[in-house]
Design a protein around this motif. Structure first.
Motif, mmCIF file in Angstrom:
data_model
loop_
_atom_site.group_PDB
_atom_site.id
_atom_site.type_symbol
_atom_site.label_atom_id
_atom_site.label_comp_id
_atom_site.label_asym_id
_atom_site.label_seq_id
_atom_site.Cartn_x
_atom_site.Cartn_y
_atom_site.Cartn_z
ATOM 1 N N ASP A 288 -56.981 -78.216 -29.410
ATOM 2 C CA ASP A 288 -56.509 -77.748 -28.112
ATOM 3 C C ASP A 288 -57.724 -77.459 -27.234
ATOM 4 N N ARG B 162 -57.964 -76.162 -24.313
ATOM 5 C CA ARG B 162 -57.814 -75.070 -23.353
ATOM 6 C C ARG B 162 -58.437 -73.779 -23.870
ATOM 7 N N VAL B 163 -58.806 -72.910 -22.951
ATOM 8 C CA VAL B 163 -59.305 -71.587 -23.338
ATOM 9 C C VAL B 163 -58.097 -70.724 -23.680
ATOM 10 N N ASP B 164 -58.270 -69.808 -24.623
ATOM 11 C CA ASP B 164 -57.145 -69.013 -25.127
ATOM 12 C C ASP B 164 -56.410 -68.243 -24.038
ATOM 13 N N ARG B 165 -57.140 -67.676 -23.081
ATOM 14 C CA ARG B 165 -56.485 -66.854 -22.060
ATOM 15 C C ARG B 165 -55.611 -67.675 -21.111
ATOM 16 N N LYS C 274 -53.533 -70.166 -22.065
ATOM 17 C CA LYS C 274 -52.466 -70.847 -22.805
ATOM 18 C C LYS C 274 -51.129 -70.116 -22.642
ATOM 19 N N ARG C 275 -50.272 -70.659 -21.790
ATOM 20 C CA ARG C 275 -48.921 -70.114 -21.666
ATOM 21 C C ARG C 275 -47.929 -70.947 -22.474
ATOM 22 N N GLY D 288 -47.521 -73.818 -25.789
ATOM 23 C CA GLY D 288 -48.154 -74.388 -26.966
ATOM 24 C C GLY D 288 -48.463 -75.861 -26.760
#
Length: 160
Positions: A44, A46-49, A51-52, A54
């Motif tokens: 993935d 994307r940065v964790d913050r 991720k809205r 999955g």
């Protein structure tokens, strides 16, 4: 890749027939677990913050939409919204259907070679489906429509 107005129903009738004819059972028994297994290893980007949604949810909605003839990320979002209840039977979708902008950002950030390898492995698994699979083919009869009366063309579906 612009979506025309005539395609806005994208596959509401077509995919409704598919869902009603047992696609849920087929997805859950063969394609679903195999797809999850192949896509689970995708990194993935994307940065964790941020991720809205999955990654599995985004990719699955997109693949289902494209299989139902979505041509753009806007079509993917329309398909997702139209089929959200069905998609929720096998996806989490904690924040609903991802927007077309989200789909675009995620697919732009995914490594195409890694996604292609995972997708092809899944397709090859499906191509080697056990006997008993039903092949379906459709044809539209040329010049069978009547614009003056608004009669649509004739369609023929064959299954063997």
């Amino acid at each position: 890749m612009a979506s025309s107005g005539s395609r806005s129903g994208l596959s509401s009738a077509r995919s409704t027939r598919r869902a009603a004819s047992g696609s849920r059972a087929k997805w859950n028994s063969l394609a679903g677990p195999a797809f999850r297994a192949h896509v689970a290893d995708l990194p993935d980007p994307r940065v964790d913050r941020a991720k809205r949604h999955g990654l599995l949810d985004i990719v699955t909605v997109a693949v289902c939409a494209v299989l139902c003839e979505a041509d753009s990320r806007v079509d993917v979002e329309r398909f997702g919204r139209a089929k959200e209840a069905w998609l929720r039977t096998f996806l989490e979708l904690p924040n609903g259907i991802p927007s077309h902008d989200t789909c675009g950002r995620v697919f732009a950030a995914l490594d195409p070679a890694v996604f292609e390898a995972a997708f092809l492995a899944w397709v090859r698994l499906l191509a080697a489906a056990p006997p008993g699979a039903v092949a379906i083919d459709g044809k539209t009869a040329r010049r069978s429509h009547d614009r003056a009366t608004g009669r649509p063309p004739l369609h023929r579906v064959s299954a063997w």
